[in-house]
Write a protein that holds these residues in place. Sequence first.
Motif, PDB file in Angstrom:
ATOM      1  N   ASN A 131       0.810  -1.224   0.000  1.00  0.00           N
ATOM      2  CA  ASN A 131       0.000   0.000   0.000  1.00  0.00           C
ATOM      3  C   ASN A 131       0.844   1.275   0.000  1.00  0.00           C
ATOM      4  O   ASN A 131       0.766   2.097   0.897  1.00  0.00           O
ATOM      5  N   GLU A 132       1.670   1.383  -1.025  1.00  0.00           N
ATOM      6  CA  GLU A 132       2.594   2.517  -1.094  1.00  0.00           C
ATOM      7  C   GLU A 132       2.303   3.411  -2.294  1.00  0.00           C
ATOM      8  O   GLU A 132       3.203   4.059  -2.806  1.00  0.00           O
ATOM      9  N   GLU A 133       1.047   3.431  -2.778  1.00  0.00           N
ATOM     10  CA  GLU A 133       0.792   4.184  -4.020  1.00  0.00           C
ATOM     11  C   GLU A 133       1.274   5.627  -3.922  1.00  0.00           C
ATOM     12  O   GLU A 133       1.778   6.178  -4.892  1.00  0.00           O
ATOM     13  N   ASN A 149       5.218  -6.362  -5.006  1.00  0.00           N
ATOM     14  CA  ASN A 149       3.927  -5.940  -4.477  1.00  0.00           C
ATOM     15  C   ASN A 149       3.425  -6.982  -3.475  1.00  0.00           C
ATOM     16  O   ASN A 149       3.094  -8.103  -3.832  1.00  0.00           O
ATOM     17  N   ASP A 150       3.383  -6.578  -2.208  1.00  0.00           N
ATOM     18  CA  ASP A 150       3.033  -7.512  -1.141  1.00  0.00           C
ATOM     19  C   ASP A 150       1.526  -7.463  -0.878  1.00  0.00           C
ATOM     20  O   ASP A 150       1.081  -7.100   0.200  1.00  0.00           O
ATOM     21  N   GLY A 151       0.745  -7.794  -1.901  1.00  0.00           N
ATOM     22  CA  GLY A 151      -0.704  -7.844  -1.739  1.00  0.00           C
ATOM     23  C   GLY A 151      -1.351  -6.528  -1.363  1.00  0.00           C
ATOM     24  O   GLY A 151      -2.254  -6.499  -0.528  1.00  0.00           O
ATOM     25  N   ALA A 197      10.228   1.080   0.128  1.00  0.00           N
ATOM     26  CA  ALA A 197       9.563   1.804  -0.950  1.00  0.00           C
ATOM     27  C   ALA A 197       9.163   3.216  -0.524  1.00  0.00           C
ATOM     28  O   ALA A 197       8.922   4.075  -1.368  1.00  0.00           O
ATOM     29  N   ASP A 198       9.083   3.462   0.777  1.00  0.00           N
ATOM     30  CA  ASP A 198       8.695   4.808   1.223  1.00  0.00           C
ATOM     31  C   ASP A 198       9.863   5.783   1.167  1.00  0.00           C
ATOM     32  O   ASP A 198       9.745   6.939   1.539  1.00  0.00           O
ATOM     33  N   MET A 199      11.032   5.305   0.704  1.00  0.00           N
ATOM     34  CA  MET A 199      12.219   6.143   0.508  1.00  0.00           C
ATOM     35  C   MET A 199      12.720   6.779   1.796  1.00  0.00           C
ATOM     36  O   MET A 199      13.269   7.868   1.807  1.00  0.00           O
ATOM     37  N   LYS A 247       1.529   5.799   5.700  1.00  0.00           N
ATOM     38  CA  LYS A 247       1.935   5.652   7.098  1.00  0.00           C
ATOM     39  C   LYS A 247       2.591   4.295   7.354  1.00  0.00           C
ATOM     40  O   LYS A 247       2.472   3.375   6.551  1.00  0.00           O
ATOM     41  N   SER A 248       3.287   4.198   8.459  1.00  0.00           N
ATOM     42  CA  SER A 248       4.039   2.990   8.764  1.00  0.00           C
ATOM     43  C   SER A 248       3.108   1.802   8.955  1.00  0.00           C
ATOM     44  O   SER A 248       2.032   1.931   9.516  1.00  0.00           O
ATOM     45  N   LYS A 249       3.536   0.657   8.434  1.00  0.00           N
ATOM     46  CA  LYS A 249       2.699  -0.540   8.545  1.00  0.00           C
ATOM     47  C   LYS A 249       3.064  -1.379   9.753  1.00  0.00           C
ATOM     48  O   LYS A 249       2.518  -2.443   9.963  1.00  0.00           O
TER      49      LYS A 249
HETATM   50  N1  UDP Z   1       6.052  -3.688   3.754  1.00  0.00           N
HETATM   51  C1  UDP Z   1       5.710  -4.840   3.032  1.00  0.00           C
HETATM   52  N2  UDP Z   1       4.766  -5.684   3.552  1.00  0.00           N
HETATM   53  C2  UDP Z   1       4.153  -5.446   4.746  1.00  0.00           C
HETATM   54  C3  UDP Z   1       4.523  -4.295   5.481  1.00  0.00           C
HETATM   55  C4  UDP Z   1       5.484  -3.431   4.940  1.00  0.00           C
HETATM   56  O1  UDP Z   1       6.266  -5.096   1.969  1.00  0.00           O
HETATM   57  O2  UDP Z   1       3.306  -6.244   5.149  1.00  0.00           O
HETATM   58  C5  UDP Z   1       7.061  -2.751   3.187  1.00  0.00           C
HETATM   59  C6  UDP Z   1       6.610  -1.315   3.095  1.00  0.00           C
HETATM   60  O3  UDP Z   1       5.885  -1.070   1.917  1.00  0.00           O
HETATM   61  C7  UDP Z   1       7.926  -0.564   3.126  1.00  0.00           C
HETATM   62  C8  UDP Z   1       8.787  -1.446   4.017  1.00  0.00           C
HETATM   63  O4  UDP Z   1       8.176  -2.728   4.040  1.00  0.00           O
HETATM   64  O5  UDP Z   1       8.520  -0.485   1.849  1.00  0.00           O
HETATM   65  C9  UDP Z   1       8.928  -0.884   5.420  1.00  0.00           C
HETATM   66  O6  UDP Z   1       7.638  -0.661   5.957  1.00  0.00           O
HETATM   67  P1  UDP Z   1       7.267   0.640   6.781  1.00  0.00           P
HETATM   68  O7  UDP Z   1       7.795   1.855   6.111  1.00  0.00           O
HETATM   69  O8  UDP Z   1       5.795   0.585   7.004  1.00  0.00           O
HETATM   70  O9  UDP Z   1       8.043   0.365   8.133  1.00  0.00           O
HETATM   71  P2  UDP Z   1       8.868   1.438   9.027  1.00  0.00           P
HETATM   72  O10 UDP Z   1       9.726   2.227   8.079  1.00  0.00           O
HETATM   73  O11 UDP Z   1       7.871   2.252   9.716  1.00  0.00           O
HETATM   74  O12 UDP Z   1       9.679   0.558   9.933  1.00  0.00           O
END
Ligand code: UDP
Length: 320
Positions: free
Chosen positions: A12-14, A42-44, A96-98, A204-206
């Motif tokens: 969900n990173e559109e 793409n993780d679903g 992917a969120d850079m 937002k963070s997942k």
């Molecule tokens: N991600 C994924 N599958 C998931 C959860 C996250 O592929 O079930 C990816 C997400 O798209 C991102 C990366 O893992 O590219 C890190 O996730 P996130 O930014 O949410 O984590 P944080 O940076 O807050 O630790």
Amino acid sequence: MKKVTIMLPAYNEEESFPLLEQCMNEVLKQNPNYEWEFLLVNDGSTDNTLQQMIRLHRKDSVHWSYVDLSRNYGKELAMMAGFDFAQGDALIIMDADMQHPIDVIPEMLQWWEEGFDDVYATRRSSKETWMKRKTSQWYYRVLQWFAKVPVQKNTGDFRLLDRSCIEALKRMREVERNTKGMYSWIGFRKKGITYEQKERQQGKSKWGYRALFKLAINGIMDYTTAPLRLASILGMVVSTVAFLYLIYILITTLLYGEPVAGYPTIMVTLLFLGGAQLICIGVIGEYMARVFNESKHRPGYFIRSYNGLKECDIQKPLKS
Ligand code: UDP
Ligand code: MG
């Protein structure tokens, strides 16, 4: 020319895609001495992430490819898919969120050229909340105490891996994964560099606390079976204390007779023993569950497509 793959798992990173595209174009421009592959996983996702990936692949299929997983498997398994499909002589894993800056990539490549197999990037400062920072600090301390292999602190998946590391990781097919532990476990020549973590620009963070907790438990159980030993030690300590107490009671009863009392001591012992037993059963259960899950030998993931091709139509078997 050597080929380098940048692997980008996305769920969900559109909203991240404009920035992502811009950054990768920047990488292309700044490092013309390498062939580049940008591998999106793409993780679903339930938003338009896949459409974005297809768009990029159509626009520039030389550089962009994508793997579309059949559902959301979590980042660890998404990365496993990435390892399987990456074609580069080296692989750089980025979010992917850079949040991971592309400016350290030249430094990574430089160390790789000097012969290092795993160039990992360590966060210099973290803008996480106090709670999150502290829990991670304690966690690393506990983990380091248990682990037989060195644990890298404040280090995530942001790193460059040589082909030899990728092949090693590809052979580790467990589905309850803690990839962070695996990087240490496989060994090879490692080099640490530092980077400044950026704030998330969009989306937002997942990772909620629940997901982090699961990752933490997986981490400990992956590194070590020490909790099982801990259970035995606890058992021994408790029985020793109980035995000493038994002697004490025997002696006092012989010397002073038996005034009927001792309700508190019985209750305390009972509850304490009960608790200790439950904890130990829980620990054993955790390992049992892992054995159960792994013994099914299910594949870690299924794909819906790789660059538009179904798995059965892919010529070369990409998986090991
Ligand atoms: N991600 C994924 N599958 C998931 C959860 C996250 O592929 O079930 C990816 C997400 O798209 C991102 C990366 O893992 O590219 C890190 O996730 P996130 O930014 O949410 O984590 P944080 O940076 O807050 O630790
Ligand atoms: Mg992030």
